[in-house]
Design an enzyme around this catalytic site. Structure first.
Site, PDB file in Angstrom:
ATOM      1  N   TRP A  12     -11.206  -2.855  -8.966  1.00 35.30           N
ATOM      2  CA  TRP A  12     -11.871  -2.597 -10.256  1.00 35.30           C
ATOM      3  C   TRP A  12     -12.646  -1.289 -10.218  1.00 35.30           C
ATOM      4  O   TRP A  12     -12.969  -0.721 -11.250  1.00 35.30           O
ATOM      5  CB  TRP A  12     -12.820  -3.752 -10.605  1.00 35.30           C
ATOM      6  N   LEU A  20      11.589 -20.160  -4.927  1.00 36.73           N
ATOM      7  CA  LEU A  20      10.507 -19.348  -4.345  1.00 36.73           C
ATOM      8  C   LEU A  20       9.197 -19.503  -5.132  1.00 36.73           C
ATOM      9  O   LEU A  20       9.207 -19.457  -6.360  1.00 36.73           O
ATOM     10  CB  LEU A  20      10.920 -17.865  -4.375  1.00 36.73           C
ATOM     11  N   ARG A  41      -5.032  -2.231   8.586  1.00 33.18           N
ATOM     12  CA  ARG A  41      -6.199  -3.102   8.381  1.00 33.18           C
ATOM     13  C   ARG A  41      -5.852  -4.191   7.366  1.00 33.18           C
ATOM     14  O   ARG A  41      -4.844  -4.097   6.656  1.00 33.18           O
ATOM     15  CB  ARG A  41      -7.417  -2.298   7.933  1.00 33.18           C
ATOM     16  N   ARG A  68      -0.226   7.689  -2.699  1.00 40.40           N
ATOM     17  CA  ARG A  68       0.160   8.808  -1.819  1.00 40.40           C
ATOM     18  C   ARG A  68       1.626   9.172  -2.019  1.00 40.40           C
ATOM     19  O   ARG A  68       2.000  10.340  -2.021  1.00 40.40           O
ATOM     20  CB  ARG A  68      -0.121   8.442  -0.353  1.00 40.40           C
ATOM     21  N   TRP A  69       2.452   8.174  -2.202  1.00 38.30           N
ATOM     22  CA  TRP A  69       3.887   8.412  -2.416  1.00 38.30           C
ATOM     23  C   TRP A  69       4.086   9.303  -3.646  1.00 38.30           C
ATOM     24  O   TRP A  69       4.872  10.257  -3.613  1.00 38.30           O
ATOM     25  CB  TRP A  69       4.584   7.056  -2.607  1.00 38.30           C
ATOM     26  N   ARG A 101      -0.610   9.233  -9.839  1.00 39.18           N
ATOM     27  CA  ARG A 101      -0.641   8.010  -9.032  1.00 39.18           C
ATOM     28  C   ARG A 101       0.071   6.849  -9.736  1.00 39.18           C
ATOM     29  O   ARG A 101       0.739   6.039  -9.101  1.00 39.18           O
ATOM     30  CB  ARG A 101      -2.090   7.615  -8.731  1.00 39.18           C
ATOM     31  N   ARG A 132       2.023  -5.030   5.991  1.00 39.49           N
ATOM     32  CA  ARG A 132       1.281  -3.994   5.265  1.00 39.49           C
ATOM     33  C   ARG A 132       2.088  -2.709   5.290  1.00 39.49           C
ATOM     34  O   ARG A 132       2.402  -2.183   6.365  1.00 39.49           O
ATOM     35  CB  ARG A 132      -0.105  -3.738   5.860  1.00 39.49           C
ATOM     36  N   SER A 151      -6.906  -5.989  -5.840  1.00 42.14           N
ATOM     37  CA  SER A 151      -7.996  -6.582  -5.053  1.00 42.14           C
ATOM     38  C   SER A 151      -9.287  -6.619  -5.862  1.00 42.14           C
ATOM     39  O   SER A 151      -9.416  -5.931  -6.890  1.00 42.14           O
ATOM     40  CB  SER A 151      -8.218  -5.776  -3.774  1.00 42.14           C
ATOM     41  N   HIS A 171       2.774   3.536  -8.825  1.00 43.32           N
ATOM     42  CA  HIS A 171       2.649   2.107  -9.126  1.00 43.32           C
ATOM     43  C   HIS A 171       3.873   1.615  -9.905  1.00 43.32           C
ATOM     44  O   HIS A 171       4.357   0.506  -9.699  1.00 43.32           O
ATOM     45  CB  HIS A 171       1.378   1.834  -9.936  1.00 43.32           C
ATOM     46  N   ASP A 174       0.836  -1.209   0.000  1.00 43.57           N
ATOM     47  CA  ASP A 174       0.000   0.000   0.000  1.00 43.57           C
ATOM     48  C   ASP A 174       0.872   1.262   0.000  1.00 43.57           C
ATOM     49  O   ASP A 174       1.995   1.260   0.502  1.00 43.57           O
ATOM     50  CB  ASP A 174      -0.907  -0.012   1.238  1.00 43.57           C
ATOM     51  N   SER A 199      -7.988  -5.267   4.846  1.00 40.92           N
ATOM     52  CA  SER A 199      -8.536  -4.984   3.510  1.00 40.92           C
ATOM     53  C   SER A 199      -8.874  -6.249   2.710  1.00 40.92           C
ATOM     54  O   SER A 199      -8.501  -6.364   1.534  1.00 40.92           O
ATOM     55  CB  SER A 199      -7.571  -4.101   2.704  1.00 40.92           C
TER      56      SER A 199
END
Ligand code: FPP
Length: 248
Positions: free
Chosen positions: A70, A132, A195, A25-26, A34, A189, A66, A38, A21, A197
């Protein structure tokens, strides 16, 4: 230089799950769109996957998209899909080289067809790898997953292939998207919120949860090591008392 001595290689979490998350904001703090957050977030993904693989962690689950995502503006959704596809295409050779096996959880039928095809191809081409397990949660929702499991189990009961008293924790676990994977030991997180989420609601019952204010684009090797060191300092009691631990 990193203090790798912080980490005990014999007590690594087997499965680490991450809610990535803070990208938006970053970027906004830097007066950038935004999607730029990403994009830099994908670099964090690359770093953390390498780091988990080198450490010998067995499973890394990343909450990449998530079931609720969408609802974001369509240009952000399509930007995220393009980043995901680009990531899969550009990382395949590295995954093969490092023996990383890619799997996914979630309602991936909802992904755009081109993304789904690249995802399936990457999963097929890495299926034989024994390093992994990189598990991408895509169009994933914990409640959706539980509804799906209940429906599938109910159908078996209705068809009289299953009796009610056969429904136990183990049976439910085998009907989740994560069937066959161990439960997460450590759930991280980033981004300052505390939370879940809708992430791994069933599976995270006994996970150690680590919240950090670090935004995902800034979450790199050192921050990951800090999270693992904190995990190693905690005592996992699974409902017991301290004195019972180690006695089986
Ligand atoms: C949360 O940040 C992040 C997401 C919804 C997507 C995470 C996706 C990536 C890191 C890139 C693609 C993934 C892979 C595996 C290549 P946010 O937008 O909710 O941040 P905010 O809370 O600051 O708005």
């Amino acid at each position: 230089m990193l203090d790798q001595n912080l980490i005990d290689p014999d007590r690594l979490p087997i499965h680490v799950a991450i809610i990535m998350d803070g990208n938006g904001r970053w970027a906004q703090e830097k007066n950038r769109p935004r999607l730029y957050g990403h994009k830099v977030g994908v670099e964090s993904v690359q770093k953390i996957v390498s780091c988990a693989s080198e450490l010998g962690i067995k499973v890394l689950t990343l909450y990449a998209f998530s079931s609720e995502n969408w609802k974001r503006p369509s240009d952000e959704v399509s930007g995220l899909m393009a980043l995901l596809k680009g990531y899969l295409l550009s990382e395949l050779a590295k995954m093969v080289q490092n023996r990383v096996r890619l799997v996914s959880i979630g309602n991936t039928q909802k992904l755009p067809r081109d993304v789904r095809e690249v995802l399936e191809k990457t999963m097929q081409e890495t299926a034989g790898n024994d390093g992994l397990i990189l598990n991408l949660a895509l169009s994933y929702g914990g409640r959706d997953e539980i509804i799906r499991a209940v429906r599938n189990i109910s159908a078996e009961v209705v068809a009289e292939r299953l009796s009610l008293d056969e429904i136990d924790e183990n049976l439910i676990t085998t009907h989740l998207y994560t069937a066959g994977l161990p439960e997460p030991d450590l759930l991280i997180r980033t981004g300052g919120e505390a939370r879940l989420s809708n992430f791994l609601l069933w599976q995270a019952s006994y996970a150690e949860i680590y919240f950090t204010d670090t935004m995902w684009p800034d979450f790199r090797q050192e921050a990951f090591y800090d999270a693992i060191a904190e995990y190693q300092g905690r005592e996992r009691r699974f409902g017991r008392v301290s004195a019972q631990l180690g006695s089986g």
